[in-house]
Write a protein that holds these residues in place. Structure first.
Motif, short mmCIF file in Angstrom:
data_model
loop_
_atom_site.label_atom_id
_atom_site.label_comp_id
_atom_site.label_asym_id
_atom_site.label_seq_id
_atom_site.Cartn_x
_atom_site.Cartn_y
_atom_site.Cartn_z
N VAL A 144 0.77 -1.54 0.07
CA VAL A 144 0.26 -0.18 0.16
C VAL A 144 0.73 1.79 -0.11
CG1 VAL A 144 -1.87 1.78 1.27
CG2 VAL A 144 -2.24 -1.46 0.55
N ARG A 145 1.92 1.58 1.36
CA ARG A 145 2.95 2.26 1.09
C ARG A 145 3.48 2.62 -0.53
NH1 ARG A 145 4.32 0.09 6.65
NH2 ARG A 145 2.74 1.02 7.60
N ALA A 146 4.40 1.16 -0.95
CA ALA A 146 4.95 1.46 -2.08
C ALA A 146 3.85 2.30 -3.36
CB ALA A 146 5.32 0.20 -2.61
N ILE A 147 2.75 1.82 -3.70
CA ILE A 147 1.58 2.28 -4.34
C ILE A 147 1.62 4.04 -4.14
CG2 ILE A 147 -0.60 1.84 -5.29
CD1 ILE A 147 -0.46 -0.65 -4.11
N ALA A 148 1.09 4.11 -2.56
CA ALA A 148 1.25 5.74 -2.95
C ALA A 148 2.68 6.58 -3.40
CB ALA A 148 1.27 5.43 -0.71
N ASP A 149 3.80 5.31 -2.85
CA ASP A 149 4.99 6.90 -3.56
C ASP A 149 5.34 6.39 -5.22
OD1 ASP A 149 6.09 7.32 -0.61
OD2 ASP A 149 7.13 5.18 -0.40
N ALA A 150 4.65 5.41 -5.69
CA ALA A 150 4.47 5.48 -7.14
C ALA A 150 4.02 6.52 -7.60
CB ALA A 150 4.13 3.96 -7.38
N ILE A 151 2.37 6.20 -7.09
CA ILE A 151 1.91 7.40 -7.30
C ILE A 151 2.64 8.76 -7.27
CG2 ILE A 151 -0.80 8.24 -7.10
CD1 ILE A 151 -1.22 5.44 -6.72
N GLN A 152 2.57 9.18 -5.76
CA GLN A 152 3.27 10.00 -6.07
C GLN A 152 4.05 11.08 -6.71
OE1 GLN A 152 3.57 11.50 -1.75
NE2 GLN A 152 5.12 13.32 -1.98
N GLY A 153 5.40 9.58 -6.76
CA GLY A 153 6.64 10.23 -7.87
C GLY A 153 5.84 10.16 -9.30
N GLN A 154 5.25 9.02 -10.27
CA GLN A 154 4.73 9.43 -11.21
C GLN A 154 4.00 11.28 -11.64
OE1 GLN A 154 6.03 6.99 -13.28
NE2 GLN A 154 5.48 8.86 -15.02
N VAL A 155 3.50 11.42 -10.81
CA VAL A 155 2.95 12.64 -10.50
C VAL A 155 3.35 13.52 -10.47
CG1 VAL A 155 0.36 14.21 -9.85
CG2 VAL A 155 0.49 11.58 -10.14
#
Length: 145
Positions: free
Chosen positions: A72-83
């Protein structure tokens, strides 16, 4: 349609159904970027809901499931990074990252919900917002529930 307030100040009333604006198209593209970033981190049951016509909270909700707190945290980090890379935007607010069972990222026009299966089933946001338009993802095999 124009009416007047006291003192004859003009008031323009917008029709209920409004045409898509550039902002709404941008919101949809942001939501799609978020979904793609989530897919890269193996998020499942990804749902995009167009809530613009039924809520003033946001234009889109993006909901997904991760199977562990770490994921869940990795998904959140990936989203924030890509955005940040694609849109040069950071979330206005992020909640729940420390706990890792339900992370909420608020981008203003798009709100992201990343949940573990238990939280997703219990809160059942898809049913609550069931009257919203669902946007399908063309390249996602494990999308929707």
């Amino acid at each position: 349609m124009t009416e007047s307030f006291p003192r004859n100040l003009p008031l323009t009333i917008n029709p209920v159904s409004r045409p898509k604006t550039d902002t709404e198209a941008t919101s949809k593209n942001l939501a799609l970027t978020i979904a793609e970033a989530a897919l890269d981190r193996k998020a499942v049951e990804i749902i995009l809901l167009n809530v613009a016509e039924i809520s003033s909270l946001a234009d889109y909700f993006v909901m997904m499931t991760g199977y562990s707190k770490v994921q869940v945290r990795a998904i959140a980090d990936a989203i924030q990074g890509q955005v940040e890379i694609d849109w040069q935007r950071r979330p206005i607010r992020t909640e729940g990252k420390a706990e890792g069972t339900w992370v909420l990222q608020d981008y203003g026009d798009v709100i992201v919900h990343i949940m573990m299966p238990r939280e997703r089933e219990f809160y059942n946001l898809e049913a609550f917002w069931g009257h919203a338009e669902r946007i399908s993802l063309a390249n996602a095999e494990n999308v929707g529930s």
